[in-house]
Design a protein around this motif. Structure first.
Motif, mmCIF file in Angstrom:
data_model
loop_
_atom_site.group_PDB
_atom_site.id
_atom_site.type_symbol
_atom_site.label_atom_id
_atom_site.label_comp_id
_atom_site.label_asym_id
_atom_site.label_seq_id
_atom_site.Cartn_x
_atom_site.Cartn_y
_atom_site.Cartn_z
ATOM 1 N N ASP A 153 0.828 -1.212 0.000
ATOM 2 C CA ASP A 153 0.000 0.000 0.000
ATOM 3 C C ASP A 153 0.858 1.256 0.000
ATOM 4 N N GLN A 154 2.001 1.215 0.682
ATOM 5 C CA GLN A 154 2.913 2.365 0.684
ATOM 6 C C GLN A 154 3.473 2.621 -0.711
ATOM 7 N N VAL A 155 3.849 1.545 -1.411
ATOM 8 C CA VAL A 155 4.381 1.684 -2.771
ATOM 9 C C VAL A 155 3.326 2.296 -3.691
ATOM 10 N N ILE A 156 2.091 1.802 -3.591
ATOM 11 C CA ILE A 156 1.006 2.328 -4.422
ATOM 12 C C ILE A 156 0.733 3.790 -4.081
ATOM 13 N N SER A 157 0.715 4.097 -2.793
ATOM 14 C CA SER A 157 0.437 5.465 -2.354
ATOM 15 C C SER A 157 1.513 6.430 -2.830
ATOM 16 N N GLN A 158 2.774 6.051 -2.661
ATOM 17 C CA GLN A 158 3.863 6.932 -3.064
ATOM 18 C C GLN A 158 3.955 7.055 -4.584
ATOM 19 N N GLY A 159 3.691 5.959 -5.286
ATOM 20 C CA GLY A 159 3.697 6.014 -6.750
ATOM 21 C C GLY A 159 2.602 6.905 -7.294
ATOM 22 N N SER A 160 1.410 6.794 -6.729
ATOM 23 C CA SER A 160 0.306 7.645 -7.179
ATOM 24 C C SER A 160 0.573 9.108 -6.833
ATOM 25 N N ALA A 161 1.187 9.359 -5.675
ATOM 26 C CA ALA A 161 1.521 10.740 -5.299
ATOM 27 C C ALA A 161 2.553 11.329 -6.259
ATOM 28 N N ALA A 162 3.544 10.522 -6.643
ATOM 29 C CA ALA A 162 4.561 10.992 -7.582
ATOM 30 C C ALA A 162 3.949 11.287 -8.949
ATOM 31 N N LEU A 163 3.040 10.421 -9.398
ATOM 32 C CA LEU A 163 2.372 10.648 -10.680
ATOM 33 C C LEU A 163 1.498 11.897 -10.620
ATOM 34 N N GLY A 164 0.788 12.066 -9.524
ATOM 35 C CA GLY A 164 -0.034 13.259 -9.364
ATOM 36 C C GLY A 164 0.786 14.528 -9.341
ATOM 37 N N ALA A 165 1.934 14.499 -8.664
ATOM 38 C CA ALA A 165 2.820 15.665 -8.638
ATOM 39 C C ALA A 165 3.386 15.957 -10.025
#
Length: 226
Positions: A153-165
């Motif tokens: 879940d951390q990997v998914i959360s951080q990946g989605s945050a990076a894509l959003g940024a």
């Protein structure tokens, strides 16, 4: 899982772009840019977008930990950042020289910036606090504060945050890249009006950020009602 990832990635620009307001800041960016060539304009817009990307990413990933380490609260960030935004808006509101820059003829000599000057001008005050200010930093910290505990879940959360940024930085780049085109489209009078209105709105935003931070501090001290 892919749908959750994409929804989380879209949440970041939807949350941050109204606060960042790159379209409204484009005339201010063009004003601060001065009389430079198109290549320099594109290069500066790209550098500002990269700066904003890393600022937002840093705020989401480590912002809450940094504030906790130094014992700094979000209200303090809002107060300090609000003062910076107020100072920038006030300077732009009363800087008559920027109107002359926008109406210079094409035969005027083009400014040449060194690499160090590019780095300095791209960060302050364009990247911070004009684009990524205390409001967007506080929102980014909030977005990244509730990190999941599971590794996947951390990997998914951080990946989605990076894509959003990254999507947010792309919008910033496009708005700033074509800022001078927008200025030429508006003309001399339209540019002056939009620039002054943008500077005034920026000043008001700074006051609002400062007030909310001061109100939070007064509430914590028991001097105001929540």
């Amino acid at each position: 899982m892919l749908i959750v990832f994409l929804k989380a990635a879209i949440l970041v620009p939807i949350t941050l772009l109204p606060i960042l307001n790159p379209f409204g800041n484009a005339p201010v960016f063009a004003s601060l840019l001065g009389n430079v060539g198109r290549d320099a304009e594109k290069r500066l817009a790209r550098q500002v977008a990269l700066n904003c990307f890393f600022l937002l990413l840093g705020a989401m990933f480590i912002g809450s930990h940094v504030l906790m380490f130094f014992g700094i609260s979000l209200p303090i960030v809002r107060v300090g950042g609000g003062i910076l935004v107020i100072a920038t808006g006030w300077r732009l509101l009363h800087d008559n020289g920027q109107d002359a820059i926008r109406t210079q003829v094409a035969t005027n000599q083009t400014e040449v910036w060194s690499d160090d000057e590019f780095k300095v001008r791209s960060f302050y005050p364009i990247s911070f606090p004009l684009t990524v200010g205390p409001g967007s930093i506080a929102a980014s910290i909030t977005l990244g504060a509730n990190a999941p505990t599971r590794l996947l879940d951390q990997v998914i959360s951080q990946g989605s945050a990076a894509l959003g940024a990254a999507l947010t930085a792309l919008v910033i780049f496009l708005c700033y890249r074509y800022a001078n085109g927008m200025i030429r489209l508006l003309g001399r009078l339209g540019t002056m009006v939009v620039l002054r209105l943008s500077a005034f709105i920026l000043l008001c935003i700074g006051i609002e950020i400062f007030w909310h931070g001061a109100l939070d501090l007064l509430t914590e001290a028991g001097l105001a009602q929540p």
